[in-house]
Motif scaffolding. Structure first.
Motif, PDB file in Angstrom:
ATOM      1  N   ALA A  59       1.432  -1.118  13.831  1.00 38.42           N
ATOM      2  CA  ALA A  59       1.139   0.118  13.098  1.00 38.42           C
ATOM      3  C   ALA A  59       2.109   1.232  13.484  1.00 38.42           C
ATOM      4  O   ALA A  59       2.414   2.114  12.669  1.00 38.42           O
ATOM      5  CB  ALA A  59      -0.301   0.548  13.367  1.00 38.42           C
ATOM      6  N   PRO A  92      -0.149   2.791   4.185  1.00 34.80           N
ATOM      7  CA  PRO A  92      -0.613   1.727   5.088  1.00 34.80           C
ATOM      8  C   PRO A  92      -1.158   2.294   6.393  1.00 34.80           C
ATOM      9  O   PRO A  92      -0.974   3.477   6.714  1.00 34.80           O
ATOM     10  CB  PRO A  92       0.655   0.910   5.334  1.00 34.80           C
ATOM     11  CG  PRO A  92       1.760   1.904   5.188  1.00 34.80           C
ATOM     12  CD  PRO A  92       1.314   2.851   4.112  1.00 34.80           C
ATOM     13  N   GLY A  93      -1.809   1.455   7.159  1.00 38.17           N
ATOM     14  CA  GLY A  93      -2.293   1.873   8.471  1.00 38.17           C
ATOM     15  C   GLY A  93      -1.134   2.167   9.408  1.00 38.17           C
ATOM     16  O   GLY A  93      -0.221   1.357   9.536  1.00 38.17           O
ATOM     17  N   MET A  94      -1.172   3.331  10.049  1.00 32.24           N
ATOM     18  CA  MET A  94      -0.043   3.762  10.876  1.00 32.24           C
ATOM     19  C   MET A  94      -0.512   4.380  12.192  1.00 32.24           C
ATOM     20  O   MET A  94      -1.600   4.946  12.256  1.00 32.24           O
ATOM     21  CB  MET A  94       0.817   4.771  10.099  1.00 32.24           C
ATOM     22  CG  MET A  94       1.563   4.159   8.931  1.00 32.24           C
ATOM     23  SD  MET A  94       2.519   5.375   7.991  1.00 32.24           S
ATOM     24  CE  MET A  94       1.224   6.131   6.995  1.00 32.24           C
ATOM     25  N   ASP A  95       0.347   4.266  13.201  1.00 30.86           N
ATOM     26  CA  ASP A  95       0.073   4.810  14.524  1.00 30.86           C
ATOM     27  C   ASP A  95       1.225   5.744  14.893  1.00 30.86           C
ATOM     28  O   ASP A  95       2.236   5.317  15.442  1.00 30.86           O
ATOM     29  CB  ASP A  95      -0.046   3.657  15.534  1.00 30.86           C
ATOM     30  CG  ASP A  95      -0.226   4.149  16.970  1.00 30.86           C
ATOM     31  OD1 ASP A  95      -0.359   5.372  17.179  1.00 30.86           O
ATOM     32  OD2 ASP A  95      -0.225   3.309  17.880  1.00 30.86           O
ATOM     33  N   SER A 129       0.852  -1.187   0.000  1.00 27.43           N
ATOM     34  CA  SER A 129       0.000   0.000   0.000  1.00 27.43           C
ATOM     35  C   SER A 129       0.889   1.240   0.000  1.00 27.43           C
ATOM     36  O   SER A 129       1.977   1.243   0.582  1.00 27.43           O
ATOM     37  CB  SER A 129      -0.910   0.017   1.226  1.00 27.43           C
ATOM     38  OG  SER A 129      -1.594   1.246   1.344  1.00 27.43           O
ATOM     39  N   THR A 164       5.296   0.567  11.594  1.00 27.20           N
ATOM     40  CA  THR A 164       5.082   0.958  10.204  1.00 27.20           C
ATOM     41  C   THR A 164       5.227   2.467  10.037  1.00 27.20           C
ATOM     42  O   THR A 164       5.835   2.955   9.082  1.00 27.20           O
ATOM     43  CB  THR A 164       3.683   0.516   9.735  1.00 27.20           C
ATOM     44  OG1 THR A 164       3.550  -0.899   9.907  1.00 27.20           O
ATOM     45  CG2 THR A 164       3.460   0.864   8.278  1.00 27.20           C
TER      46      THR A 164
END
Length: 338
Positions: free
Chosen positions: A234, A208-211, A205, A237
């Motif tokens: 996350a 992407p999904g991230m924190d 992606s 990432t």
């Protein structure tokens, strides 16, 4: 004598920085879990029984004879480097008293080295906290950069009377590089180098999904959130993705800056060296992902980062910039004359 000692110290500092990266990347940072010795001894040889017992209790743990030697050799060389820097500072002070030549840079370097030694101790005693390890990396590069400046000054390297805008670009290049190296250190110290195992996308992606909240919280344990929970994937990432975006921005800026330097014949060698180092660094970063972080490539990635610091410090030294106030005064006088 100061010039010769500064040059030898510079070479040793480069080796110590690269060796430190090798120690960290080979998971030997806690090869001797106390400081400054190894289980209270001068060398791993004298602590052999305790090291073997710790390794037998946890064969996959951070303690083993090879890891202990890696860690201690790094400490020995760093200590010797500190001694050389003290000698350079002492000689500089003597010359200052005798000839009035400033000793500000060597004295600043002594302060950096003392703080760097404390960070080295805290790296071990605080069990590889990401913030401490990243600061330790930046401290090593600060030593390297300051030694580069001192050696160039002592060697009488010619300085180019650059305009204010070019000097400002050079300072911006160094600042951006330091920020990008800090991001890279944060990736390494959080073991997030393979959080995005594919390239050019991340987890197949572009976004992407991230924190980010947990990713860049400074005061936390390794692999934990500030609340002590396991650091989510996350967050790892987000750390890796931020470093990639930073590489694009900083790489483009440095290449643009190198192209700008090419206009000046006396700076073309440095410009070509900068452009080559930037492209090599980007290639090594991509290779780390594509080949799943081989140790040799990861260490080389750190080594080229150190060389980039030396290059940009050297370029800033060569560009004897016009101060902002003097620059604005010249512009005002030209307008009045017109």
């Amino acid at each position: 004598m100061i010039r010769k000692l500064a040059f030898f110290s510079l070479l040793l500092a480069l080796f110590v920085v690269v060796l430190g990266a090798y120690v960290r990347l080979s998971d030997a940072g806690l090869g001797c879990p106390d400081w400054p010795g190894c289980y209270g001894h001068l060398s791993p040889h004298h602590a052999k029984e305790k090291i073997l017992a710790a390794h037998a209790a946890d064969t996959d743990g951070p303690v083993s004879m090879p890891k202990a030697w890696k860690e201690m050799v790094h400490r020995y060389l760093a200590s010797f480097l500190g001694l050389l820097i003290l000698i350079v500072a002492w000689l500089s002070l003597r010359r200052w008293r005798r000839e009035g030549v400033t000793a500000a840079a060597p004295l600043l370097l002594v302060g950096i080295v003392i703080f760097q030694g404390m960070l080295g101790m805290w790296t071990v005693t605080l069990l590889l906290k990401p913030a401490i390890v990243t600061l330790h990396l930046l401290g090593g590069l600060a030593v390297l950069g300051t030694l580069t400046w001192i050696w160039m000054r002592e060697s009488g390297v010619a300085r180019h009377a650059a305009g204010f805008s070019l000097s400002l670009l050079a300072r911006g290049a160094l600042l951006l590089l330091v920020l990008q190296i800090a991001l890279g250190g944060w990736v390494s110290t959080n073991y997030a180098a393979l959080a995005c195992p594919d390239f050019p996308t991340c987890q197949n992606s572009w976004l992407p999904g991230m924190d980010f909240e947990n990713a860049f919280h400074v005061f936390r344990e390794l692999g934990r959130t500030a609340e002590g929970e396991i650091l989510p994937a996350a967050a790892m990432t987000a750390i890796h993705w931020a470093h990639r975006v930073g590489a694009i921005i900083v790489g483009a800026y440095l290449l643009m800056f190198a192209w700008r330097l090419m206009r000046y014949e006396e700076l073309r060698g440095l410009a070509l060296g900068l452009a080559f180092a930037v492209l090599l660094q980007i290639s090594l970063g991509i290779s780390n992902v594509v080949f799943s972080l081989p140790l040799a490539i990861a260490v080389a990635h750190n080594a080229v980062a150190a060389l980039l610091v030396m290059l940009l410090v050297g370029i800033n030294f060569r560009l004897r910039g016009v101060r902002a106030g003097a620059h604005m005064e010249r512009i005002w006088n030209e307008r009045l004359a017109a």
